[in-house]
Design a protein around this motif. Structure first.
Motif, PDB file in Angstrom:
ATOM      1  N   GLU A  76      67.388  69.976  59.141  1.00 15.08           N
ATOM      2  CA  GLU A  76      67.158  68.401  58.424  1.00 15.08           C
ATOM      3  C   GLU A  76      66.138  68.424  57.812  1.00 15.08           C
ATOM      4  OE1 GLU A  76      68.029  64.182  59.639  1.00 15.08           O
ATOM      5  OE2 GLU A  76      69.753  65.405  60.400  1.00 15.08           O
ATOM      6  N   GLU A  77      65.140  68.829  58.401  1.00 15.74           N
ATOM      7  CA  GLU A  77      63.489  68.826  58.077  1.00 15.74           C
ATOM      8  C   GLU A  77      63.386  69.597  56.873  1.00 15.74           C
ATOM      9  OE1 GLU A  77      60.874  67.280  58.636  1.00 15.74           O
ATOM     10  OE2 GLU A  77      62.266  65.768  59.714  1.00 15.74           O
ATOM     11  N   GLN A  78      63.797  70.995  57.046  1.00 17.81           N
ATOM     12  CA  GLN A  78      63.548  71.803  56.070  1.00 17.81           C
ATOM     13  C   GLN A  78      64.382  71.216  54.615  1.00 17.81           C
ATOM     14  OE1 GLN A  78      65.870  75.328  57.434  1.00 17.81           O
ATOM     15  NE2 GLN A  78      63.930  76.258  57.638  1.00 17.81           N
ATOM     16  N   ILE A  79      65.342  70.577  54.904  1.00 19.03           N
ATOM     17  CA  ILE A  79      65.955  69.978  53.437  1.00 19.03           C
ATOM     18  C   ILE A  79      65.196  68.970  52.922  1.00 19.03           C
ATOM     19  CG2 ILE A  79      68.052  68.588  52.668  1.00 19.03           C
ATOM     20  CD1 ILE A  79      69.879  70.012  54.545  1.00 19.03           C
ATOM     21  N   ALA A 131      61.899  66.158  48.826  1.00 19.00           N
ATOM     22  CA  ALA A 131      60.732  65.382  48.692  1.00 19.00           C
ATOM     23  C   ALA A 131      60.437  65.205  47.216  1.00 19.00           C
ATOM     24  CB  ALA A 131      59.656  65.759  49.314  1.00 19.00           C
ATOM     25  N   PRO A 132      60.108  63.649  46.887  1.00 22.12           N
ATOM     26  CA  PRO A 132      59.639  62.694  47.658  1.00 22.12           C
ATOM     27  C   PRO A 132      60.850  61.821  47.993  1.00 22.12           C
ATOM     28  CG  PRO A 132      59.061  62.198  45.472  1.00 22.12           C
ATOM     29  CD  PRO A 132      59.440  63.675  45.473  1.00 22.12           C
ATOM     30  N   PHE A 133      62.021  61.703  47.298  1.00 22.32           N
ATOM     31  CA  PHE A 133      63.275  60.844  47.711  1.00 22.32           C
ATOM     32  C   PHE A 133      64.135  61.504  49.110  1.00 22.32           C
ATOM     33  CE2 PHE A 133      67.820  59.711  46.321  1.00 22.32           C
ATOM     34  CZ  PHE A 133      67.632  58.649  47.279  1.00 22.32           C
ATOM     35  N   THR A 134      63.538  61.373  49.983  1.00 22.37           N
ATOM     36  CA  THR A 134      64.094  61.878  51.231  1.00 22.37           C
ATOM     37  C   THR A 134      65.067  60.981  52.078  1.00 22.37           C
ATOM     38  OG1 THR A 134      62.066  61.311  52.470  1.00 22.37           O
ATOM     39  CG2 THR A 134      62.061  63.423  51.534  1.00 22.37           C
ATOM     40  N   ASP A 135      65.260  59.617  51.645  1.00 23.42           N
ATOM     41  CA  ASP A 135      65.999  58.877  52.432  1.00 23.42           C
ATOM     42  C   ASP A 135      67.466  58.890  52.193  1.00 23.42           C
ATOM     43  OD1 ASP A 135      66.573  56.414  53.971  1.00 23.42           O
ATOM     44  OD2 ASP A 135      66.233  55.086  52.713  1.00 23.42           O
ATOM     45  N   VAL A 136      67.785  60.125  52.397  1.00 20.27           N
ATOM     46  CA  VAL A 136      69.280  60.551  51.960  1.00 20.27           C
ATOM     47  C   VAL A 136      70.175  61.138  53.258  1.00 20.27           C
ATOM     48  CG1 VAL A 136      70.634  62.491  50.923  1.00 20.27           C
ATOM     49  CG2 VAL A 136      68.415  61.424  49.908  1.00 20.27           C
TER      50      VAL A 136
END
Length: 433
Positions: A308-311, A316-321
């Motif tokens: 998940e971190e890698q994805i 980024a910057p839109f990571t709230d997915v």
């Protein structure tokens, strides 16, 4: 409906330069590493309030002399079928070549609007030389210099006259598109969801006739699935599969409310996936990332977290997915992926009352006001949500021009912390009050 402009032509006429100019990026700079240009050749552009997708076909040609003509021919056929408008690019310095003639032959038979774009016209002598291209029999010529940009404005003014108007489809059900690279499991997911009852909906006026719309109604959920793995006209398109799937994906993505991006757990998020993600984000679509074939990955207790971190780093910057790990074959968490998509759709349609917005955010803004610039203090007076298809907020203040990107991001984070907008791009505007 999606409007797609495809730039076609033989190699080295300046397709990538024009693509860069239209999309205002330098992304298609041709590097020497194989594969770098290949998956970067589509992006969003805007002209006179109209947004559209630009596809530079040059990036998809296999790099060996003998297959050049076949590959270009195939791409022109795909572009004729999938694009709204075709820009046929030629080079004034070489005149008409045999390959130009070949391409013109294909385009003359097409029903799509075709614009002959004569490149490298940067002085008067060349303007006269451009006239030779009238003999291609494709109508008006547009002389440009993609290096300096001269002539591109006049070209775009004409191109957008051929765009399809947005057709508000009468079907009010949420639309989910399942996208991803070939062989990632899109068809299997659709089959697992609906079993054998493929209820193929007759195309609604204005939907593409060739992406399949499937009406799903079970387990308390009802929506339209847009299947991009759908019909391929094998007779016309041999195996230029990558370019084909990109054109299809763009069409499906622009039609959808929520994009379910499927990723292969063994391969991770590749550059083409990241491109699709950013295209969905720019199109203000809801996004869910589905990591398929998770059953085949060697796991310890950290694996999912690390993955998940890698994805999130890559998007980024839109990571709230939301990221859901599934195995379609094992039928693991398939319904979960649909529930998450439904939640994202709800977030996309969410309207927050003005009083609530102000009650929650104004105290936060008071504690952390925008930094003063040149001794001037920015005062944000009130906030309201703009009525739009995806979340947009207006912050009224005295000096909107002094608010910089980092503060905008801070505000976006606070909106996300206090109101659930997971999976949905947010737009924030600062306006004069």
């Amino acid at each position: 409906m999606s409007n797609i402009i495809a730039i076609v032509g033989r190699p080295n006429v300046g397709k990538s330069t024009l693509y860069n100019r239209l999309t205002e990026t330098r992304k298609a700079i041709v590097d020497d590493y194989s594969g770098v240009t290949r998956d970067r050749h589509y992006g969003m552009a805007e002209w006179v309030d109209k947004s559209f997708t630009v596809v530079d076909t040059g990036g998809y040609v296999a790099h060996s002399e003998d297959v050049f003509e076949a590959a270009i021919r195939e791409q022109v056929l795909i572009a004729i079928e999938e694009a709204t408008v075709i820009l046929f690019m030629v080079d004034v310095t070489t005149g008409i070549t045999d390959l130009d003639d070949e391409i013109a032959k294909l385009l003359r038979r097409s029903k799509k609007p075709v614009f002959v774009v004569v490149n490298k016209v940067d002085n008067h002598a060349r303007l006269n030389e451009a006239n030779v291209f009238y003999s291609l029999g494709l109508g008006d010529l547009y002389s440009i210099s993609s290096m300096t940009g001269s002539g591109t404005g006049e070209l775009l003014d004409e191109v957008i006259k051929h765009f399809k108007e947005d057709i508000q489809q009468e079907n009010a059900l949420p639309k989910y598109a399942i996208v991803g690279r070939p062989n990632v499991g899109k068809s299997s997911l659709i089959n697992a969801l609906i079993g054998t009852q493929r209820n193929i909906v007759t195309p609604i006026a204005g939907t593409t006739r060739d992406s399949i719309h499937i009406h799903y109604k079970q387990y308390g959920q009802e929506f339209m699935l847009i299947d991009t793995a759908g019909l391929r006209k094998k007779t016309k398109v041999k195996e230029n599969i990558e370019f084909y799937s990109v054109m299809r994906t763009i069409k499906a993505l622009e039609e959808a409310d929520v994009v379910i991006l499927m990723v292969d757990a063994a391969e991770g998020l590749e550059s083409q996936d990241v491109n699709i993600f950013h295209l969905a984000e720019k199109n203000k679509k809801g996004i869910v990332i589905l990591v398929n074939k998770w059953d085949l990955v060697e796991k310890d207790h950290k694996t999912a977290k690390a993955f998940e971190e890698q994805i999130r780093q890559k998007i980024a910057p839109f990571t709230d997915v939301p990221i859901v790990f599934t195995s379609v074959v094992e039928k693991q968490r398939i319904l979960k992926s649909i529930e998450v998509a439904a939640q994202v759709y709800e977030n996309k349609c969410k309207k927050i009352p003005t009083s609530k917005l102000n009650d929650v955010l104004l105290p936060i803004i008071e504690s952390y006001p925008p930094p003063a610039i040149k001794g001037k203090y920015v005062k944000i007076k009130y906030i309201t949500q703009i009525n739009a298809a995806s979340p947009m907020f207006a912050f009224f203040c005295n000096l909107p021009q002094y608010i910089k990107e980092p503060y905008k991001r801070f505000i976006e984070n606070k909106l996300r912390e206090n109101f659930d907008f997971k999976g949905v791009p947010i737009q924030i505007y600062f306006r004069q009050k």
